[in-house]
Motif scaffolding. Structure first.
Motif, short mmCIF file in Angstrom:
data_model
loop_
_atom_site.label_atom_id
_atom_site.label_comp_id
_atom_site.label_asym_id
_atom_site.label_seq_id
_atom_site.Cartn_x
_atom_site.Cartn_y
_atom_site.Cartn_z
N GLY A 89 35.41 29.90 43.41
CA GLY A 89 36.44 30.91 43.19
C GLY A 89 35.93 31.97 42.24
O GLY A 89 34.75 32.03 41.90
N GLY A 90 36.85 32.84 41.79
CA GLY A 90 36.48 33.87 40.84
C GLY A 90 36.07 35.16 41.52
O GLY A 90 35.98 35.26 42.74
N ASP A 91 35.78 36.17 40.71
CA ASP A 91 35.41 37.49 41.18
C ASP A 91 33.90 37.64 41.17
O ASP A 91 33.25 37.32 40.19
N ALA A 92 33.35 38.16 42.24
CA ALA A 92 31.90 38.29 42.34
C ALA A 92 31.34 39.26 41.31
O ALA A 92 30.14 39.23 41.00
N ALA A 93 32.19 40.14 40.75
CA ALA A 93 31.71 41.11 39.77
C ALA A 93 31.44 40.49 38.41
O ALA A 93 30.74 41.07 37.59
N LEU A 94 32.00 39.32 38.16
CA LEU A 94 31.85 38.71 36.85
C LEU A 94 30.47 38.08 36.69
O LEU A 94 29.97 37.41 37.59
N ARG A 95 29.88 38.31 35.54
CA ARG A 95 28.57 37.72 35.21
C ARG A 95 28.80 36.65 34.15
O ARG A 95 29.13 36.95 33.01
N LEU A 96 28.63 35.40 34.52
CA LEU A 96 28.87 34.30 33.60
C LEU A 96 27.61 34.01 32.80
O LEU A 96 26.52 34.51 33.09
N GLY A 97 27.75 33.16 31.77
CA GLY A 97 26.62 32.81 30.94
C GLY A 97 25.57 32.02 31.70
O GLY A 97 25.88 31.26 32.63
N ALA A 129 38.89 38.28 29.53
CA ALA A 129 39.37 39.64 29.78
C ALA A 129 39.86 39.80 31.21
O ALA A 129 40.85 40.50 31.47
N PHE A 130 39.17 39.17 32.15
CA PHE A 130 39.54 39.30 33.55
C PHE A 130 40.96 38.79 33.80
O PHE A 130 41.70 39.39 34.58
N VAL A 131 41.33 37.70 33.15
CA VAL A 131 42.67 37.16 33.32
C VAL A 131 43.72 38.12 32.77
O VAL A 131 44.80 38.28 33.35
N ARG A 132 43.39 38.80 31.69
CA ARG A 132 44.34 39.71 31.06
C ARG A 132 44.46 41.02 31.84
O ARG A 132 45.56 41.53 32.08
N ASN A 133 43.31 41.60 32.22
CA ASN A 133 43.32 42.88 32.91
C ASN A 133 42.06 43.00 33.77
O ASN A 133 41.01 43.45 33.30
N PRO A 134 42.12 42.57 35.03
CA PRO A 134 40.92 42.57 35.89
C PRO A 134 40.26 43.93 36.02
O PRO A 134 39.03 44.02 36.05
N SER A 135 41.04 45.00 36.11
CA SER A 135 40.46 46.32 36.34
C SER A 135 39.61 46.78 35.17
O SER A 135 38.54 47.39 35.37
N LYS A 136 40.01 46.47 33.97
CA LYS A 136 39.23 46.87 32.80
C LYS A 136 37.93 46.08 32.72
O LYS A 136 36.88 46.62 32.36
N MET A 137 37.98 44.79 33.03
CA MET A 137 36.76 43.99 32.99
C MET A 137 35.80 44.44 34.08
O MET A 137 34.58 44.50 33.87
N ARG A 138 36.33 44.79 35.25
CA ARG A 138 35.47 45.29 36.32
C ARG A 138 34.83 46.61 35.93
O ARG A 138 33.66 46.88 36.28
#
Length: 482
Positions: free
Chosen positions: A239-247, A416-425
């Motif tokens: 799951g999750g958004d492909a734009a997110l870069r995890l540790g 941040a993504f949970v709070r506001n996805p557009s800003k994190m993207r």
């Protein structure tokens, strides 16, 4: 072996962690700076449920200290000895506690020659050793986890309830204890031929009680969900958004990494499985349970390399228990002496390799790169302003060196993504060059006047024709608007 003598062995083994800590003047990973600074601020903060330093995080107005007791432990060290030195000393104390609990588990469950296995802790591989000298709560978690394993083997429900409760106040993933209690229930039920449920029930109730009676309830439940369900789903491709870069620590371990950075645990696991395959009837119930634990930990380790801190000691424990079962009683023979000498030579080589590799890795890591930029911001920008940064990994250093300003998000982008996805993207797209940096857009979106970037992201600002107001070899600060 007498307890006093075993205690001396514990201190000798744990001294390797102190030596590794002394090899660098700084902390060894970015997140360590967050924990050191937060612990030093804890008495002033108390149980505040706001975290103004992360303006775009769920922490901003729904904060929960996911490592509350860890920070309580860390606080007097960081305040009394300085944030960096105090954090290093506190981590060594926890490392010593880990080795002591390992010794307790070995001796308390009848494993022969516990001193030998305790001395092998420095040989558990540079990945494990490096994780154990980071200033992070997993160092405390491993100690609590081994206590839980000890009480699972002893089938002590009340003790497991207490460990589960403390775990929930000390670490973001207390369900680790519950997961291995499930493994114990399945393996013990198979061994006994009847349901063994009390240890599992006690673990579940202890962890649940700790989460519900937590000083940050119900915020702690939301954070548990974000960090252990949403983050891991994204890390493991569920799951999750492909734009997110995890540790990077969430990446799966490769076979090469396994063999080179966890050589002794690999040998222990292989030897234990071979013994189980060919001499299973001679193995004790204790050994079969530890083998089940080690196998489960290995699966987790394969999913995320960071979980080596559970796999490595369990692999050693399972092998120690197996050797204790199979090593024959009786007088010494030349064959036994030869085997011992060969094993000692291999063990010595692994200790040397493990310590050398860890030291080389630690000493080649650069120091904090944002210290100069953070100090410039502290001295030149009015307190309380929000500072934009393009990498969520920048937050711990900025927070450490300048807690007088506000930042965007840290420790994990999912907050941040949970709070506001557009800003994190927006931030991730600029960082990954999927869109250009627009100073006006950044300033308006985050109500900020300044941007700080590391050297590797400086070209983003250069492309936007920004001129740095501060610059050093590692980072630069830009003014987005007047």
């Amino acid at each position: 072996m007498r307890p006093a003598a075993l205690l001396v062995i514990v201190v000798v083994s744990a001294s390797s962690f102190a030596w590794l800590q002394s090899q660098t003047p700084h902390l060894l990973d970015r997140d360590s700076y967050y924990h050191a600074r937060y612990a030093s601020l804890l008495p002033e903060r108390g149980l505040s449920r706001e975290f103004e330093w992360a303006q775009e995080s769920v922490w901003r107005d729904g904060f929960s200290d996911k490592e509350f007791l860890y920070h309580v432990f860390l606080s007097p060290f960081c305040r009394g000895l300085g944030a960096v030195e105090g954090a290093k000393v506190a981590t060594w104390v926890l490392d010593t506690a880990f080795v002591a609990v390992l010794a307790l588990l070995l001796a308390g469950n009848g494993v022969r020659a516990p001193w030998l296995w305790v001395l092998l802790v420095p040989a558990l591989g540079n990945h494990f050793l490096f994780r154990m000298i980071e200033v992070r709560a997993h160092v405390l978690s491993v100690t609590l986890f081994l206590l839980g394993v000890h009480f699972l083997l002893k089938r002590r429900p009340l003790a497991l309830w207490i460990v589960g409760f403390v775990y929930s106040w000390s670490y973001a993933a207390p369900h680790v204890l519950v997961g291995f209690a499930v493994v114990h229930a399945a393996a013990a039920t198979w061994e006994d031929g009847r349901p063994v449920w009390r240890p599992l029930a006690a673990s579940v109730m202890g962890v649940f009680a700790g989460l519900v009676l937590h000083p940050y309830f119900p915020n702690d439940l939301r954070l548990w969900w974000v960090q252990n369900v949403l983050v891991l789903s994204a890390a493991w491709g569920a799951g999750g958004d492909a734009a997110l870069r995890l540790g990077e620590e969430f990446s799966p371990v490769t076979m090469r990494e396994f063999l080179l950075t966890a050589t002794l645990p690999a040998l222990c696991l292989g030897g234990t499985l071979l013994a189980g395959a060919f001499r299973r009837r001679e193995l004790s119930s204790r050994t079969r349970l530890l083998v089940a634990f080690a196998a489960a930990a290995f699966v987790l380790y394969c999913l995320s390399a960071k979980l080596v801190e559970y796999f490595a000691p369990l692999a050693l424990l399972a092998f120690a228990s197996t050797a204790s079962d199979l090593w024959p009683e009786g007088r010494r023979t030349w064959r036994r002496v030869l085997v011992v000498l060969m094993a000692a030579a291999v063990a010595g080589a692994l200790v040397g390799k493990s310590l050398s590799d860890t030291r080389r890795y630690a000493t080649t890591l650069p120091g904090p790169g944002l210290e100069g930029a953070a100090k410039w911001i502290r001295d030149n920008v009015p307190k309380g302003e929000t500072i934009v940064h393009l990498d969520w990994g920048d937050f711990p250093e900025l927070f450490f060196f300048d807690p007088s300003h506000r930042y965007l998000v840290g420790l994990d982008p999912m907050f941040a993504f949970v709070r506001n996805p557009s800003k994190m993207r927006l931030i991730e797209d600029i960082r990954a060059r999927r869109r250009p940096l627009d100073p006006a857009e950044l300033g308006w979106t985050f109500n900020a006047r300044y941007l700080v970037v590391r050297r590797y992201l400086k070209d983003r600002a250069d492309d936007a024709l920004l001129t740095p107001v501060y610059e050093d070899d590692a980072a630069a600060v830009y003014q987005l608007r007047d």
